[in-house]
Design a protein around this motif. Structure first.
Motif, PDB file in Angstrom:
ATOM      1  N   GLU A 266       0.819  -1.215   0.000  1.00 19.93           N
ATOM      2  CA  GLU A 266       0.000   0.000   0.000  1.00 19.93           C
ATOM      3  C   GLU A 266       0.853   1.265   0.000  1.00 19.93           C
ATOM      4  O   GLU A 266       0.567   2.221  -0.728  1.00 19.93           O
ATOM      5  N   LYS A 267       1.910   1.279   0.806  1.00 21.52           N
ATOM      6  CA  LYS A 267       2.705   2.497   0.965  1.00 21.52           C
ATOM      7  C   LYS A 267       3.780   2.653  -0.106  1.00 21.52           C
ATOM      8  O   LYS A 267       4.082   3.775  -0.518  1.00 21.52           O
ATOM      9  N   ARG A 268       4.388   1.528  -0.528  1.00 22.23           N
ATOM     10  CA  ARG A 268       5.562   1.624  -1.387  1.00 22.23           C
ATOM     11  C   ARG A 268       5.421   0.844  -2.693  1.00 22.23           C
ATOM     12  O   ARG A 268       6.331   0.816  -3.498  1.00 22.23           O
ATOM     13  N   TRP A 413      10.302   5.244   5.793  1.00 24.11           N
ATOM     14  CA  TRP A 413      10.236   4.504   4.548  1.00 24.11           C
ATOM     15  C   TRP A 413      11.462   4.808   3.682  1.00 24.11           C
ATOM     16  O   TRP A 413      12.059   5.870   3.763  1.00 24.11           O
TER      17      TRP A 413
END
Length: 659
Positions: A266-268, A413
């Motif tokens: 989802e984030k990366r 991140w």
């Protein structure tokens, strides 16, 4: 007629499931919107029919209809109403009906509230969900029909297994199945994504709530089962590495890995293949658990069936589901590559390490569970793999997980610096090590389990709190600004903190009870007082009592603590219909310890064998489990899981009705 109605509803549900499995899938492949639209109403209708069948079976149990074979085998007219109802799923056939009902319930939920999902993904996912339903409905109808009638009904039934006549076991199976079967939704989304050939951040955001809900229900179900074993069986233990306990624990571990992996997608937009594989593995282990419980390959207090024919049927389902999904994964894995890069020191790397530890620990449990079975099949020799193996092989991975958890959760991140991340954690580390050293000094001559375990537990809990404190700039900004930041933090972040803290609390409870438990076995006379680990008890005698469907001998022990002096009343019950005795422990619960008393056999002349345990911090095990589940609930309320309708409308426009 009620039983026949339930049987007919099952057959209709199979027909609807076949429609749901075929038509939406073809529509998704062809881009026909009206065929895809069949998926949602079919899922709802299938769920309604299965609910009708389940209610019909429940009515047969409640009314003690002994012309239904299942009721005659698993109920009795004198049984309390609670256990008449829970007897519906306290057997193989009824529990399988609950299994497919929950499967259909998850599908209906997606059908009703998945309006923002892309139509193609939704249709494919509900189609895969229906395929699972078809397989298990065929299994029920051909090998495990719960509505079979008896030509000559008995006057009364055989009663339910007395070990299952307990409030903890009344709610343990439904929660466990909500977790087990809930993972089917993540599996269906994964297979649907493989068929479609697309996995992206939006897919991860759709799959996470279902995985989180399943993990949360599994947490509650496992905790209820552990608590039941603790107080009901009279062994004084809370976990025995029983094959069926392991069967529920393995999906829980993989689901935890899947949750963390989906965050990276989802984030990366990376770890796509790994996340899909974990989704397949999570439900695969649920199916393996179903096989272990119902095939007859193991003997356990938890096992439901020992019919090889049923085991062969489930093994075939397992082979098709796991083999087919893994083959599809192998064909599509090349399309799921991502070009996203990240440093060795980054949150992505921390989550990868988390996943590896959880996955390898699952494989350790799996090998320890399945190895005796494979060896017996291959050589005919029976071996036992018990707690010593699991404790030695499994514990190091949990220790490593606890060590990396606080810094890994705080890493940024893509790229980070371990020194910068550790800066706010040095004080936490020092305090944790100091507490461990203090405990080691105070318990001279005893094992290192308590000092190490409690130091790690404090490290995890304080690390989770430090993470939130850093996010809200506690102590570095004014209290108003910190409150504003706390209010603006996503609920998923709060849920993460709560769940990690719950994990630490459970670690604390496990370490304390394992290292410091005291056991005392003795014969006592009526009126005699005795002391165990500084706690004095007086044995006041035993009285005979008649229960609703059992007879009991109830002991009376007064805890002489100088204050309230509570009375503990352990029981020895006998169920005449099943000709089975059970032991009911008496427990004086406390925040820092439990005083646990089990009544043994009479030695004559008012003398009885008595087993007494002092169990330090036992309740922290289940308190931690509750806190973990609360963290899951808190995360589920995050508004980011409410998919925007704009994307759904945009994608829906690409589909056309079939000519």
């Amino acid at each position: 007629m009620i039983a026949e109605f339930g049987h007919f509803a099952l057959i209709l549900a199979l027909g609807v499931a076949l429609v749901q499995a075929a038509i939406p899938l073809v529509g998704a492949q062809r881009g026909w919107s009206n065929w895809m639209a069949v998926a949602a109403p079919s899922a709802v209708v299938q769920c309604g029919l299965l609910l009708a069948a389940f209610l019909a079976l429940t009515w047969s149990f409640v009314t003690s209809d002994f012309s239904v074979q299942l009721v005659a085998m698993n109920s009795h007219s004198a049984k309390p109403m609670l256990y008449k109802i829970t007897g519906v799923w306290g057997n193989h056939e009824g529990s399988m009906l609950l299994w497919v009902l929950i499967l259909a319930l998850f599908g209906a939920t997606v059908g009703l509230w998945g309006g923002a999902l892309p139509p193609g993904l939704k249709a494919r996912a509900l189609s895969v969900q229906a395929m699972i339903g078809v397989a298990f409905l065929l299994f029920i109808l051909f090998t495990s029909n719960p509505f079979l009638r008896l030509d000559t009904p008995p006057l009364d039934g055989n009663d339910l297994n007395p070990l299952l006549q307990d409030p903890g076991l009344a709610f343990h199976p439904p929660f466990l199945y909500l977790g087990y079967v809930g993972l089917s939704m993540a599996f269906s989304f994964a297979v649907a994504a493989l068929i479609e050939g697309r996995v992206d951040a939006a897919w991860a955001r759709w799959v996470r709530p279902w995985t989180l809900a399943a993990w949360m229900f599994l947490t509650i179900g496992i905790a209820l089962g552990s608590w039941w074993a603790y107080y009901e069986l009279g062994w004084g233990g809370w976990w025995f590495w029983d094959p069926v306990e392991n069967a529920s624990f393995m999906p829980w571990l993989i689901a935890a890995a899947l949750l963390h992996s989906a965050i990276v997608v989802e984030k990366r937009d990376t770890l796509k293949s790994w996340t899909i594989l974990l989704a397949i593995m999570a439900f695969s282990f649920s199916l393996i658990g179903t096989f272990i419980v119902r095939s007859g390959v193991i003997t356990s207090v938890h096992a439901f069936a020992n019919d090889p024919e049923r085991g062969t049927f489930i093994l075939a389902i397992l082979a098709v589901a796991i083999g087919g999904s893994l083959m599809l994964f192998a064909l599509r894995a090349g399309d799921l590559r991502s070009g996203a890069m990240f440093s060795t020191i980054s949150r992505e790397s921390g989550l990868v390490m988390n996943n590896l530890l959880l996955t390898v620990s699952t494989l350790v449990v799996f090998i320890g569970t399945i190895w005796p079975l494979l060896l017996e099949i291959a050589t005919g020799n029976k071996v036992s793999v018990g707690p010593p193996f699991f404790n030695l092989a499994f514990t190091p991975f949990m220790v490593a997980l606890a060590v990396i958890l606080p810094p890994a959760a705080m890493l940024p991140w893509k790229r980070g610096q371990i020194g910068r991340v550790m800066q706010p954690l040095w004080g936490v580390l020092a305090l944790s090590v100091a507490l461990g050293a203090l405990i080691w000094a105070l318990q001279t001559g005893r094992s290192m389990l308590a000092p190490v375990g409690i130091a790690l537990a404090l490290w995890v809990v304080l690390g989770a709190l430090t993470d939130i404190a850093q996010r809200v700039k506690l102590g570095r900004a004014g209290w108003r600004e910190s409150l504003r930041r706390a209010g603006n933090l996503p609920r998923a972040d709060w849920g993460k903190m709560v769940a990690h803290a719950g994990f630490g609390l459970t670690m604390f409870g496990i370490s304390a009870i394992t290292a410091w438990e005291v056991e005392d076995i003795r014969i006592v006379d009526t009126g005699q007082s005795f002391t165990v680990a500084g706690y004095e008890l007086r044995f006041d005698g035993v009285e005979a009592v008649q229960g609703p469907n059992y007879s009991a001998e109830i002991g009376s022990f007064t805890l002489l603590d100088g204050k309230r002096e509570p009375v503990l009343r352990p029981e020895k019950r006998f169920y005449p219909v099943q000709q089975m005795p059970t032991t009911e422990a008496a427990i004086n619960y406390g925040i820092t310890r439990d005083v646990y008393v089990v009544l043994g056999d009479s030695q004559g002349a008012g003398r009885w064998a008595v087993r007494t345990y002092i169990k330090p911090f036992a309740n922290w095990i289940w308190a931690g489990s509750i806190v973990m589940a609360l963290g899951g609930i808190l995360s589920l309320t995050d508004r980011r899981y409410r998919i925007g309708h704009a994307a759904g409308r945009k994608l829906r426009g690409a589909a056309v009705p079939a000519e």
